[in-house]
Design a protein around this motif. Structure first.
Motif, PDB file in Angstrom:
ATOM      1  N   LEU A   2       0.944   4.836   0.521  1.00 26.68           N
ATOM      2  CA  LEU A   2       0.054   5.835   1.119  1.00 26.68           C
ATOM      3  C   LEU A   2       0.188   7.195   0.452  1.00 26.68           C
ATOM      4  O   LEU A   2      -0.785   7.942   0.366  1.00 26.68           O
ATOM      5  CB  LEU A   2       0.348   5.959   2.614  1.00 26.68           C
ATOM      6  N   GLU A   8      -6.653   0.674   3.876  1.00 24.39           N
ATOM      7  CA  GLU A   8      -5.609   1.300   4.698  1.00 24.39           C
ATOM      8  C   GLU A   8      -5.883   1.083   6.175  1.00 24.39           C
ATOM      9  O   GLU A   8      -4.970   0.768   6.952  1.00 24.39           O
ATOM     10  CB  GLU A   8      -5.541   2.799   4.395  1.00 24.39           C
ATOM     11  N   ILE A  25       0.861  -1.191   0.000  1.00 21.36           N
ATOM     12  CA  ILE A  25       0.000   0.000   0.000  1.00 21.36           C
ATOM     13  C   ILE A  25       0.885   1.224   0.000  1.00 21.36           C
ATOM     14  O   ILE A  25       1.594   1.494   0.974  1.00 21.36           O
ATOM     15  CB  ILE A  25      -0.921   0.034   1.237  1.00 21.36           C
TER      16      ILE A  25
END
Length: 253
Positions: free
Chosen positions: A150, A173, A148
């Motif tokens: 961000l 998330e 992931i």
């Protein structure tokens, strides 16, 4: 307070008591902080590294995997600001945790505005040893095959990019920020839609169902999200099994 708080600041709240955690998380988010809230020592130790918090708020009775008080273990392994929460009236314990390395201590029950003010007061102090990239959310969470980003808001599974909506990304998330825990629908609603959301909790299931279809199509051999019937959702074993091997978040320049 709202005018001073930098929304890129990250706070990790590691406490067992549900009501204490709810008050702390809601108050800190309302003050503009980005908050992660693990409920056990294993997740807290992993997220202290992967979430890269600026301030750690920790229950004095929460223990690390090695059996030591979590606040002592975190102090040994990081230079993040640390606020320890004790039970009411335990002034000797508050004195002890500060002497052992905590930057501040509070007694429960806490007031959310006071906690947020204490966090920001710590952040106004220069800390010589802190090495932190200040670009908001410029990090990548790596959990086995799941990556992931961000900063770029990108999701990859087994090196396959998965296109997500804003809400789908935010839900995933939140699951990654609490990788060893089950997130209830209410937890996810508070984190993604906000504590003032009024509506059917089924909206969480709809968005996660859409996300699952995308994940299954992009990486059919890997299960990312697991439903815990009657409770909520968590990351599946295909992702969390990698935590014991290489939990990491890499700061990007």
């Amino acid at each position: 307070m709202d005018n001073d708080t930098n929304p890129s600041y990250r706070i990790m709240v590691a406490v067992e008591d549900h009501e204490l955690r709810r008050v702390a998380v809601a108050g800190l988010r309302a003050a503009g902080f980005c908050v992660s809230a693990p409920t056990d020592g294993d997740a807290a130790m992993m997220l202290a590294e992967s979430f890269s918090p600026d301030v750690v708020v920790v229950d004095s009775y929460l223990f690390a995997p090695d059996g030591r008080p979590l606040h002592e273990r975190l102090r040994d392994s990081s230079e993040q600001y640390l606020i320890c929460i004790t039970n009411e009236g335990q002034f000797r314990l508050r004195t002890s945790v500060i002497q052992s390395g905590a930057d501040d201590a509070m007694s429960a029950p806490i007031h959310a505005e006071e906690l947020a003010a204490r966090c920001y007061a710590l952040l106004r102090r220069p800390r010589q040893m802190r090495q932190r990239v200040e670009t908001p959310m410029s990090s990548t969470i790596v959990l086995g095959p799941l990556v992931i980003d961000l900063g770029r808001r990108e999701v990859r599974v087994d090196d396959e990019e998965i296109q997500t909506t804003r809400i789908e990304f935010s839900l995933l998330e939140q699951l990654c920020r609490r990788p060893t825990e089950v997130c209830t629908r209410d937890d996810l609603l508070d984190a993604v839609w906000g504590p003032k959301w009024v509506g059917d909790t089924h909206v969480v299931d709809v968005h996660l169902s859409n996300l699952r279809r995308k994940l299954d199509k992009g990486a059919p051999g890997i299960k990312v999200i697991h439903t815990v019937r009657g409770v909520g959702f968590r990351l599946a074993n295909d992702v969390t099994d990698a935590l014991e091997l290489s939990p990491a978040m890499h700061s990007l320049s």
